[in-house]
Design an enzyme around this catalytic site. Structure first.
Site, PDB file in Angstrom:
ATOM      1  N   ASP A  82       1.613 -11.816   5.399  1.00 17.06           N
ATOM      2  CA  ASP A  82       0.338 -11.871   6.037  1.00 17.06           C
ATOM      3  C   ASP A  82      -0.201 -12.634   6.871  1.00 17.06           C
ATOM      4  OD1 ASP A  82      -2.054 -10.211   4.437  1.00 17.06           O
ATOM      5  OD2 ASP A  82      -1.517 -11.272   2.625  1.00 17.06           O
ATOM      6  N   GLN A 114      -3.418 -12.021  -2.792  1.00 19.74           N
ATOM      7  CA  GLN A 114      -4.281 -11.366  -2.530  1.00 19.74           C
ATOM      8  C   GLN A 114      -5.352 -11.853  -2.781  1.00 19.74           C
ATOM      9  OE1 GLN A 114      -4.309  -7.692  -1.290  1.00 19.74           O
ATOM     10  NE2 GLN A 114      -6.974  -8.279  -1.017  1.00 19.74           N
ATOM     11  N   LYS A 167      -1.314  -0.778  -0.822  1.00 17.29           N
ATOM     12  CA  LYS A 167      -0.493  -1.603  -0.358  1.00 17.29           C
ATOM     13  C   LYS A 167       1.106  -1.251  -0.998  1.00 17.29           C
ATOM     14  CE  LYS A 167      -3.559  -5.358   1.390  1.00 17.29           C
ATOM     15  NZ  LYS A 167      -3.840  -6.531   1.004  1.00 17.29           N
TER      16      LYS A 167
END
Ligand code: NAP
Length: 283
Positions: free
Chosen positions: A120, A97, A53
């Protein structure tokens, strides 16, 4: 019939070029889009994901910050970091995460992220926005699937879509996105009876289960579009999806491969969401 492959790498490349162009335009106005990635603990898969990412951000001209913490970090300390990032004007997107260590309440951390920086799309406000058709951030994986359908010019209106899997991050938001485009949507899950009877009626099938060969050729209507979200390992240890690719490709009109399908699109949509967050913040 041999299905046309929907190439997630090629589509990602095109979309990331567009992100880079829009990022340059923002930079010219003095705003560099910034993503903060927070990793707690040393889960090997998570380390690979966050590295990818961060690299994708750099490659597209986005600023990224990787914050790594010991697995022993307290929930209170993590919530304080999230709050600091919420207040950091150089950060437009925050990604914590998952999975988090067991002593941390992941939902509490997700809800601590400002909805304006929830790239997200996991915050309850983002889920509510998607459900009601309001502006918000869409979860990256199903959003990537929608872009793949768009890339082949697929008209969803009036079509029957079957989504296999009902997780909060893939199956449910996928169903809502398809519904928003006027598809008739069926959501299947582990308690669904006679999955084959449903999938055989489908014009579009999205498999998001996490088990090999959930979808085989005999379950697919000729000409259907098949998107494979699953990420599994086969007997040789190679990455594979939920779909029997070799068999289904003989029946479907379009199919996504694993690897090189939905996977790269997920990171691409994270970049798109981060850019979008920066554009909204700079208005
Ligand atoms: P998840 O939370 O484990 O959800 C799996 C879903 O599949 C559940 O709703 C489950 O039903 C359903 N299911 C299980 N067995 C089934 C069966 N035999 N028939 C029909 N449905 C069944 O997983 P997830 O997070 O949604 O992820 C799904 C897969 O996508 C995984 O392989 C994951 O690694 C992959 N993934 C890939 C990406 C990417 O970027 N490519 C991103 C995210 C996830 P119940 O609800 O009844 O338990």
């Amino acid at each position: 019939m041999t299905a046309q492959i929907i190439d997630g790498n090629a589509l990602s490349k095109q979309l990331r070029t567009e992100v880079a162009t829009r990022a340059e335009a923002l930079k010219a106005k003095g705003v560099t889009p910034g993503l903060a990635v927070v990793l707690v603990g040393d889960n090997p898969a998570s380390q690979v994901y966050v590295r990818n990412k961060v690299k994708a951000c750099e490659d597209s001209g986005l600023h990224s910050v990787l914050e790594k913490y010991e697995a022993t970090m307290t929930e209170a300390d993590l919530l304080a970091r999230v709050e600091a990032l919420n207040n950091d004007p150089g950060i437009h997107g925050i990604l914590v995460q998952l999975p988090l260590p067991a002593h941390i309440d992941a939902q509490k951390v997700i809800e601590a992220v400002s909805p304006a920086k929830d790239v997200d799309g996991f915050h309850i406000a983002s889920a509510g926005a998607l459900m009601t058709g309001m502006p918000g951030f869409w979860p990256c994986t199903p959003y990537g699937c929608m872009k793949m359908l768009e890339s082949i010019g697929y008209e969803l209106r009036g079509k029957h879509a079957v989504v296999i899997g009902r997780s909060n991050i893939v199956g449910k938001p996928m169903a809502l996105m398809l519904l928003q485009k006027d598809a008739t949507v069926t959501v299947a899950h582990s308690r669904t009876q006679n999955l084959k009877a449903l999938t055989l009626q489908a014009d579009v099938i999205v498999a998001a289960v996490g088990k090999r060969n959930v979808l085989t050729a005999d379950m697919v209507k000729p000409g259907a579009v098949v998107l494979d979200v699953g990420m599994n390992r086969n007997d040789e240890g190679k990455l594979c999806g939920d779909v029997d690719f070799e068999g289904v490709k003989q029946v479907a009109s379009h199919i996504t491969p694993v690897p090189g399908g939905v996977g790269p699109m997920t990171i691409t949509m994270l970049l798109v969401n981060t850019l979008e967050a920066a554009e909204r913040a700079s208005k």
